[in-house]
Design a protein around this motif. Structure first.
Motif, PDB file in Angstrom:
ATOM      1  N   ARG A 267       0.874  -1.495   0.039  1.00  0.00           N
ATOM      2  CA  ARG A 267       0.019   0.061   0.032  1.00  0.00           C
ATOM      3  C   ARG A 267       1.105   1.259   0.080  1.00  0.00           C
ATOM      4  O   ARG A 267       1.999   1.165  -0.468  1.00  0.00           O
ATOM      5  CB  ARG A 267      -0.952  -0.105   1.067  1.00  0.00           C
ATOM      6  CG  ARG A 267      -1.803  -1.260   1.197  1.00  0.00           C
ATOM      7  CD  ARG A 267      -3.048  -1.133   2.599  1.00  0.00           C
ATOM      8  NE  ARG A 267      -2.253  -1.072   3.748  1.00  0.00           N
ATOM      9  CZ  ARG A 267      -2.107  -2.278   4.459  1.00  0.00           C
ATOM     10  NH1 ARG A 267      -2.315  -3.482   3.726  1.00  0.00           N
ATOM     11  NH2 ARG A 267      -1.312  -2.184   5.491  1.00  0.00           N
TER      12      ARG A 267
ATOM     13  N   ARG B 158       0.560   4.866  -4.738  1.00  0.00           N
ATOM     14  CA  ARG B 158      -0.480   3.889  -4.711  1.00  0.00           C
ATOM     15  C   ARG B 158      -1.875   4.417  -4.075  1.00  0.00           C
ATOM     16  O   ARG B 158      -2.811   3.793  -4.465  1.00  0.00           O
ATOM     17  CB  ARG B 158      -0.006   2.972  -4.005  1.00  0.00           C
ATOM     18  CG  ARG B 158       1.422   2.219  -4.598  1.00  0.00           C
ATOM     19  CD  ARG B 158       1.915   1.417  -3.468  1.00  0.00           C
ATOM     20  NE  ARG B 158       3.088   0.683  -3.999  1.00  0.00           N
ATOM     21  CZ  ARG B 158       3.988  -0.087  -3.115  1.00  0.00           C
ATOM     22  NH1 ARG B 158       3.556  -0.353  -1.836  1.00  0.00           N
ATOM     23  NH2 ARG B 158       5.150  -0.668  -3.767  1.00  0.00           N
ATOM     24  N   VAL B 159      -1.838   5.617  -3.416  1.00  0.00           N
ATOM     25  CA  VAL B 159      -2.939   5.929  -2.729  1.00  0.00           C
ATOM     26  C   VAL B 159      -3.301   7.364  -2.977  1.00  0.00           C
ATOM     27  O   VAL B 159      -4.521   7.707  -2.835  1.00  0.00           O
ATOM     28  CB  VAL B 159      -2.905   5.734  -1.189  1.00  0.00           C
ATOM     29  CG1 VAL B 159      -2.745   4.488  -0.774  1.00  0.00           C
ATOM     30  CG2 VAL B 159      -1.677   6.554  -0.791  1.00  0.00           C
TER      31      VAL B 159
END
Length: 342
Positions: free
Chosen positions: A146, A177-178
């Motif tokens: 994550r 990724r976030v």
């Protein structure tokens, strides 16, 4: 104002390939950025002073460790991952003489640039990549596939590619990724300081302590006061983190909701907001920075005294006893490295 959230597809990690990424310091943020970038295929070298306890740790992770001056000479990108008020001295003595045109100077917090404790030469890019979480979380989330959201900012763009380099760096540590959001050095610095002082650290710890003292002074047991004012705080914060304030209210009782919406505003009232406004003004006009710089120059006497007083508060004694009952709450070394230069 809604800002665009930048993701993996928006960043080009290849911009860092073939470059040397120098990390000065190997503390919380330094070790996380270094390890994540290394795992992303970037050539990372660590700069430390000769007596640093982090040298052995960094070498165990497979990094080449050099004196900071050597890293400043050889690295294309330099990340100053040391405490805010240590940066100016290190920069002046070990970085600035070797900061040739074309290099990139990077930070995880805008303090020293915004308050002009460091004034970079015009020939270099100056960027910010600020994960919204402590280093051990930045590392843990990356390892688990994550990431932690980051802010990026550009202060100087000599090359015309400073933003792209910042975004590539953010991708290398897992933030795209976030989600990554663009900001400015000023906005990141002032909002970060305000959040720490008024809400996340100063506001929260003072609220917890005041609640604990109110119950104990009224004759209730310290154990009950600890559970109600500190222990359960995590449960509520987790709900807010996951679902927002309204989501948290959905999960609590009707009685708790009624107390929330009717009594909460009596505690955090207009007087508190006025003091928050003054806190923000002191950050904006540089008064907080001036006081903190003077405190450090004096050897941090008030800083040390206040921390020692806090550690002796009854809430710490009862908390230690209660946490000892729960094996999963045993104290951990959160990032496993010595905070170099601290």
């Amino acid at each position: 104002m809604t800002r665009t959230v930048l993701l993996d597809k928006d960043a080009d990690l290849s911009l860092l390939k073939g470059k040397t990424f120098g990390v000065i310091g190997f503390g919380s943020q330094g070790h996380a950025h270094a390890l994540n970038l290394k795992d992303s295929g970037i050539n990372v070298v660590i700069g430390l002073y000769p007596q640093s306890k982090s040298i052995e740790v960094a070498r165990k992770y497979g990094f080449e460790v050099l004196p900071s001056t050597e890293v400043a000479k050889s690295a294309d990108i330099l990340f100053l991952a040391v405490p805010d008020l240590v940066i100016p001295e290190i920069y002046s003595a070990q970085i600035a003489p070797y900061l040739s045109p074309g290099k990139t100077l990077g930070f995880a917090h805008g303090f020293v640039i915004h308050y002009k404790l460091v004034v970079p030469p015009p020939g270099v890019d100056v960027i910010l990549v600020a994960p919204k979480g402590p280093g051990h979380i930045v590392r843990r989330e990356f390892v688990e596939g994550r990431g932690v959201p980051s802010l990026i900012a550009v202060y100087q763009d000599q090359s015309g590619k400073a933003r792209d380099i910042a975004l590539a760096w953010a991708k290398g540590i897992g933030s795209t990724r976030v989600g990554v959001i663009e900001t400015t050095f000023r906005e990141e610095t002032e909002t970060d300081l305000f959040g720490e002082q008024a809400v996340l650290c100063g506001g929260l710890t003072s609220l917890i302590t005041a609640g604990f003292e109110t119950l104990v002074n009224a004759g209730y047991s310290p154990e009950m006061a600890y559970f109600e004012c500190l222990h359960e705080m995590k449960l509520i914060v987790d709900l807010i983190y996951e679902s927002g304030i309204s989501g948290m209210r959905f999960s609590i009782s009707e009685t708790a909701k009624w107390g929330d919406v009717t009594v909460g505003p009596k505690i955090i009232d207009e007087h508190v907001k006025a003091r928050m406004k003054q806190v923000l003004e002191d950050i904006q006009n540089g008064q907080f920075a001036k006081q903190w710089i003077e405190e450090v120059k004096a050897g941090k006497p008030n800083y040390t005294r206040l921390l020692e007083e806090g550690a002796k508060h009854p809430i710490e004694k009862v908390g230690s006893e209660i946490r000892a009952l729960f094996p999963w709450l045993k104290k951990k070394n959160l990032h496993g490295v010595q905070a170099a230069y601290e």
